[in-house]
Design a protein around this motif. Sequence first.
Motif, PDB file in Angstrom:
ATOM      1  N   MET A 348     123.357  72.036  90.274  1.00  0.00           N
ATOM      2  CA  MET A 348     122.873  70.900  89.492  1.00  0.00           C
ATOM      3  C   MET A 348     123.327  69.615  90.157  1.00  0.00           C
ATOM      4  O   MET A 348     124.348  69.584  90.846  1.00  0.00           O
ATOM      5  N   VAL A 349     122.555  68.560  89.939  1.00  0.00           N
ATOM      6  CA  VAL A 349     122.899  67.276  90.536  1.00  0.00           C
ATOM      7  C   VAL A 349     122.233  66.165  89.729  1.00  0.00           C
ATOM      8  O   VAL A 349     121.102  66.299  89.283  1.00  0.00           O
ATOM      9  N   ALA A 350     122.965  65.087  89.524  1.00  0.00           N
ATOM     10  CA  ALA A 350     122.372  63.888  88.940  1.00  0.00           C
ATOM     11  C   ALA A 350     121.728  63.087  90.063  1.00  0.00           C
ATOM     12  O   ALA A 350     122.326  62.918  91.133  1.00  0.00           O
ATOM     13  N   VAL A 351     120.510  62.602  89.836  1.00  0.00           N
ATOM     14  CA  VAL A 351     119.737  61.912  90.874  1.00  0.00           C
ATOM     15  C   VAL A 351     119.259  60.573  90.327  1.00  0.00           C
ATOM     16  O   VAL A 351     118.875  60.470  89.162  1.00  0.00           O
ATOM     17  N   ASP A 352     119.272  59.570  91.183  1.00  0.00           N
ATOM     18  CA  ASP A 352     118.726  58.267  90.795  1.00  0.00           C
ATOM     19  C   ASP A 352     118.116  57.609  92.024  1.00  0.00           C
ATOM     20  O   ASP A 352     118.725  57.625  93.107  1.00  0.00           O
ATOM     21  N   THR A 353     116.923  57.058  91.886  1.00  0.00           N
ATOM     22  CA  THR A 353     116.292  56.376  93.012  1.00  0.00           C
ATOM     23  C   THR A 353     116.423  54.864  92.855  1.00  0.00           C
ATOM     24  O   THR A 353     116.450  54.345  91.738  1.00  0.00           O
ATOM     25  N   GLU A 354     116.535  54.179  93.975  1.00  0.00           N
ATOM     26  CA  GLU A 354     116.491  52.710  94.004  1.00  0.00           C
ATOM     27  C   GLU A 354     115.227  52.311  94.761  1.00  0.00           C
ATOM     28  O   GLU A 354     114.922  52.878  95.818  1.00  0.00           O
ATOM     29  N   THR A 355     114.512  51.327  94.214  1.00  0.00           N
ATOM     30  CA  THR A 355     113.207  50.961  94.762  1.00  0.00           C
ATOM     31  C   THR A 355     113.062  49.446  94.844  1.00  0.00           C
ATOM     32  O   THR A 355     113.919  48.699  94.370  1.00  0.00           O
ATOM     33  N   THR A 356     111.924  49.022  95.393  1.00  0.00           N
ATOM     34  CA  THR A 356     111.685  47.585  95.560  1.00  0.00           C
ATOM     35  C   THR A 356     111.084  46.929  94.329  1.00  0.00           C
ATOM     36  O   THR A 356     110.859  45.718  94.323  1.00  0.00           O
ATOM     37  N   GLY A 357     110.784  47.678  93.284  1.00  0.00           N
ATOM     38  CA  GLY A 357     110.192  47.081  92.088  1.00  0.00           C
ATOM     39  C   GLY A 357     110.122  48.069  90.953  1.00  0.00           C
ATOM     40  O   GLY A 357     110.574  49.217  91.061  1.00  0.00           O
ATOM     41  N   LEU A 358     109.529  47.618  89.826  1.00  0.00           N
ATOM     42  CA  LEU A 358     109.458  48.444  88.624  1.00  0.00           C
ATOM     43  C   LEU A 358     108.139  49.188  88.488  1.00  0.00           C
ATOM     44  O   LEU A 358     108.009  50.061  87.636  1.00  0.00           O
ATOM     45  N   ASP A 359     107.141  48.834  89.280  1.00  0.00           N
ATOM     46  CA  ASP A 359     105.842  49.506  89.233  1.00  0.00           C
ATOM     47  C   ASP A 359     105.910  50.739  90.127  1.00  0.00           C
ATOM     48  O   ASP A 359     105.887  50.648  91.355  1.00  0.00           O
ATOM     49  N   GLU A 360     105.964  51.911  89.478  1.00  0.00           N
ATOM     50  CA  GLU A 360     106.142  53.149  90.244  1.00  0.00           C
ATOM     51  C   GLU A 360     104.978  53.438  91.180  1.00  0.00           C
ATOM     52  O   GLU A 360     105.130  54.203  92.137  1.00  0.00           O
ATOM     53  N   LEU A 649      93.458  42.451  82.203  1.00  0.00           N
ATOM     54  CA  LEU A 649      93.227  43.790  82.750  1.00  0.00           C
ATOM     55  C   LEU A 649      92.899  43.797  84.241  1.00  0.00           C
ATOM     56  O   LEU A 649      93.434  44.639  84.984  1.00  0.00           O
ATOM     57  N   PRO A 650      92.041  42.889  84.733  1.00  0.00           N
ATOM     58  CA  PRO A 650      91.759  42.933  86.182  1.00  0.00           C
ATOM     59  C   PRO A 650      92.989  42.708  87.053  1.00  0.00           C
ATOM     60  O   PRO A 650      93.022  43.173  88.196  1.00  0.00           O
ATOM     61  N   THR A 651      94.000  42.017  86.533  1.00  0.00           N
ATOM     62  CA  THR A 651      95.206  41.772  87.329  1.00  0.00           C
ATOM     63  C   THR A 651      96.044  43.044  87.501  1.00  0.00           C
ATOM     64  O   THR A 651      96.959  43.065  88.313  1.00  0.00           O
ATOM     65  N   PHE A 652      95.736  44.084  86.703  1.00  0.00           N
ATOM     66  CA  PHE A 652      96.504  45.330  86.784  1.00  0.00           C
ATOM     67  C   PHE A 652      95.854  46.358  87.711  1.00  0.00           C
ATOM     68  O   PHE A 652      96.363  47.474  87.840  1.00  0.00           O
ATOM     69  N   VAL A 653      94.749  46.005  88.337  1.00  0.00           N
ATOM     70  CA  VAL A 653      94.091  46.949  89.247  1.00  0.00           C
ATOM     71  C   VAL A 653      94.973  47.147  90.477  1.00  0.00           C
ATOM     72  O   VAL A 653      95.356  46.192  91.157  1.00  0.00           O
ATOM     73  N   ASN A 654      95.300  48.408  90.741  1.00  0.00           N
ATOM     74  CA  ASN A 654      96.140  48.741  91.892  1.00  0.00           C
ATOM     75  C   ASN A 654      95.335  48.575  93.178  1.00  0.00           C
ATOM     76  O   ASN A 654      94.251  49.159  93.312  1.00  0.00           O
ATOM     77  N   PRO A 655      95.835  47.782  94.147  1.00  0.00           N
ATOM     78  CA  PRO A 655      95.054  47.543  95.373  1.00  0.00           C
ATOM     79  C   PRO A 655      94.835  48.793  96.206  1.00  0.00           C
ATOM     80  O   PRO A 655      93.875  48.861  96.978  1.00  0.00           O
ATOM     81  N   GLY A 658      92.510  51.175  93.397  1.00  0.00           N
ATOM     82  CA  GLY A 658      91.372  50.536  92.749  1.00  0.00           C
ATOM     83  C   GLY A 658      91.264  50.863  91.274  1.00  0.00           C
ATOM     84  O   GLY A 658      90.227  50.631  90.653  1.00  0.00           O
ATOM     85  N   ARG A 659      92.327  51.387  90.693  1.00  0.00           N
ATOM     86  CA  ARG A 659      92.322  51.791  89.280  1.00  0.00           C
ATOM     87  C   ARG A 659      93.488  51.139  88.549  1.00  0.00           C
ATOM     88  O   ARG A 659      94.438  50.635  89.171  1.00  0.00           O
ATOM     89  N   VAL A 660      93.433  51.177  87.223  1.00  0.00           N
ATOM     90  CA  VAL A 660      94.497  50.642  86.378  1.00  0.00           C
ATOM     91  C   VAL A 660      95.402  51.800  85.968  1.00  0.00           C
ATOM     92  O   VAL A 660      94.926  52.829  85.478  1.00  0.00           O
ATOM     93  N   HIS A 661      96.700  51.626  86.152  1.00  0.00           N
ATOM     94  CA  HIS A 661      97.675  52.685  85.866  1.00  0.00           C
ATOM     95  C   HIS A 661      98.640  52.200  84.783  1.00  0.00           C
ATOM     96  O   HIS A 661      99.609  51.498  85.068  1.00  0.00           O
ATOM     97  N   THR A 662      98.368  52.554  83.526  1.00  0.00           N
ATOM     98  CA  THR A 662      99.274  52.175  82.452  1.00  0.00           C
ATOM     99  C   THR A 662     100.547  53.015  82.532  1.00  0.00           C
ATOM    100  O   THR A 662     100.615  53.998  83.280  1.00  0.00           O
ATOM    101  N   CYS A 663     101.555  52.624  81.779  1.00  0.00           N
ATOM    102  CA  CYS A 663     102.830  53.354  81.750  1.00  0.00           C
ATOM    103  C   CYS A 663     103.165  53.684  80.307  1.00  0.00           C
ATOM    104  O   CYS A 663     103.165  52.809  79.450  1.00  0.00           O
ATOM    105  N   TYR A 664     103.434  54.959  80.038  1.00  0.00           N
ATOM    106  CA  TYR A 664     103.740  55.404  78.678  1.00  0.00           C
ATOM    107  C   TYR A 664     105.257  55.496  78.472  1.00  0.00           C
ATOM    108  O   TYR A 664     105.969  56.066  79.293  1.00  0.00           O
TER     109      TYR A 664
END
Length: 934
Positions: A348-360, A649-655, A658-664
Amino acid sequence: MNDEGFGKGSHLHLIDGSAFIFRAFHALPPLTRKSDGLPIGAVAGFCNMIWKYINDARGSDAPTHVAVIFDHSSKTFRNDIFPDYKANRPEPPEELRPQFPLTREATVAFNLPSIEIRDFEADDIIATLACQARELGGRVTIISSDKDLMQLVGDGVEMLDPIKGKPIGRDEVFEKFGVYPELVADVQALAGDPTDNVPGAPGIGVKTAALLINEYGDLESLLARADEIKQPKRRQTLIDNAEQIRISKRLVQLDRETPIDFAMATLEVKDPDPEVLMEFLNRMEFRTLTKRVAERSGTTAPEPLAPPPEAAAPAAPQFAPVDCDAYETIRDTAALQRWLDAIRERGMVAVDTETTGLDEMQADLVGISFCTEVGNAAYLPLGHVEGTADLFGGGAQAAGQIPMDQALAMLKPVLEDPAVLKILHNAKYDWKILARLGIRMAPVDDTMLMSYVLNAGLHNHGLDELAETYVGHRCQPIKALLGSGKNQITFAQVPIDAATRYGGEDAEITWRLWQHFRPQLPAAQVTTVYETLERPMIEVLAGMEMAGVQIDSQHLSRMSGAFAQKMAALEEEAHGLAGGKFNLGSPKQLGEILFGQMGLPGTKAGKSGALSTSADVLEDLAAEGHELPARILDWRALAKLKSTYTDALPTFVNPDTGRVHTCYSIAGAATGRLASTDPNLQNIPVRTDEGRRIREAFLAPEGRLLVSLDYSQIELRILAHIADIPALKQAFADGIDIHAMTASEMFGVPVEGMDPMIRRQAKAINFGVIYGISAFGLARNLRIPRAEAQAFIDTYFQRFPEIRAYMDRTTTEAKAQGFVRTLFGRRIHTPGISSSGPAAAGARRAAINAPIQGTAADIIRRAMIRMPEAIEGIPARMLLQVHDELVFEADEAAVEPLIAAAREVMAGAADPVVHLSVPLVVDAGSGRNWAEAH
């Protein structure tokens, strides 16, 4: 406050638990637990002080009620008044921090109520309880010598120094401050307090402050007459610092209206359970005190716990100090392989990633942290750049990092190994980051979701808050590394050494939280909820979010233009009705016109005293025939749709996609309902033309269709089952129009040929009763007099008495155990249900609704979890969840097979755990866009 069980003759003791902790810590030499080195000196002193208190608090003047009060955290509402409040105070010693949660655990072991409230100090809670107890006719003794509490001493309230055993009354307060309790805050405001960084008046101490207050009567009188003071320097000091002194008064004045969400009767004195208390004391290895408790209770002390063998897992790791400087930085493949071998061996291992932003879906991986036991964590840097790189990268790769591709190739077998448990916090985020790089982690445990199933409704479940609450450790804030505003950097620009401390800390805290929460799941009877309704949702939701949905930005742009024209027309009409131009978005200007110029009746909003222009107020005024409020409501509705959807909504289109990706958000609503953010796709109006037009912008690609499957009246069906209402169950079984049936039952009219208005009234009551609607609310919804609305509700409960019985039963259950459960066992806490006033009414409504809404949420979760397997082989994928609706994208030829498979899963989602006594009906549709499909 509910005063049942507390009143004249009652005696409440309020113990300043935070003061006990610090007194114990500083009075005793350092002490550690022999088995694992855990610091326990403050806990030992605290337990001895509580034991002494219990033995001393006997006899004719013994308390009838008692509570131990703690500070929740260092930041309170006073920091909003004066940001530097308590800024001079040093952080608690490192060896004390892990002891804070243990003192709470000790309090519970002694069978004493343990109370702390976010944003308020212990002194504020004590002040509120003391005043409320006095108002109810009881007496209060505050067990503390804290000078800040002396302003409370008076009729019915005294203090007791717990060390000296000396009472502190009005005379003792005067001896210390030179004034009686009611003026203590005035003296403190003048004198200031360097310990708490309360500024006061420069150069004025307690004695001088008391002389001034006694001469002029009180602080405000003194400041108003400051120019009369003969001594020039003192006079000028008061004049120049008047506002600072007033702020100081607000800082030292105790808040006597702290939100209390429990009844005073719940603080009734109860003897400790010897077995529970001795188990805790024995675990802490307090041998002497364990024997004393055994002797007092006439039982045998338990055998001391054997020290764990060296090969065993570390004991009680969640309470050990955190040392962020001890973490390793993995800079070469040899070190990484050593860690991977250790992880496989540990299992077992605890894992955590560090990234450049909050949009996965767009963030880049910068590094990964690992932890395999307390104090043993490491950080693997992968994407750090030299410091001058801009926010979009482009900087040179920092030295001492394994190439990304090579590291991922080494990590993949371990992170996908079914024999190695991966422990994460908010695992869905990390899962998506790694899935985009070709790694699908499994199996996964999520400490955020463990906290959620254990504590839904009590607090939030972010890592920092849980670390402070359950580990006694304050994590380094991310802003300290990244900065803010225009100078903010990304994690890629953080120096690797600093990143190691930060990332390793996150991984170790996650490990500790797992060890804290995992054993609690079976005890709280939520293991099944976690294993069957939470863990599987991680991968299901991640897949939906990564799939995204296609939108028509041009359609939305045209709608924005149309909305702007309609808003301009409404604005012009409103100006005409008001007799002049004003800013429709300004509550102040609108209030002046409605309530000043036009003389319409209004109600005050909160403590500001301003008249409210909320939607409820405007709807009431519009219902009375006033045109301007109606136009404002129309304008606001369009403005919200425009800003939230057609513009945004158009500002959320992933370049890239080309789609919108909401987060639950899985752990958002206490009832288990999912929340959608960035963008929020769950609040688009369903029944308005504008809402339908917005749904037209959600498209299927060429050759595919959108498919919608929606539960029909699921919450009413669950109510019929859970409250056991024969008439409603029969109607659902027979497929009868439930609203028409209700109207027929209530008003004695036949279903055939029913007036649509009567059916509408029944529908409003059917849905309103689930949410505890009041006569006031129903009257507003139906635009009818309140008395008529109350008559409707009374008739409803007369016809369906089972609903009233369910409400009463659920409220009693919530008050007794502090939570309710869904049919599937989800625990939803109900804080505030035993308090009084509007808060209690809201808590009662929430408790009644929670099993219904929560069960509906559990059912659709179960359907979503089963769906991937059910539609495997069908060219379709699940895209969206909107409360009771699931939206899919499928090949045109696959629509019918998809509907058949998905409908079967949804209709049977409750089985076999819960056998509903009403059928679940699922409506389905398909089309080129969401509006056609729904």
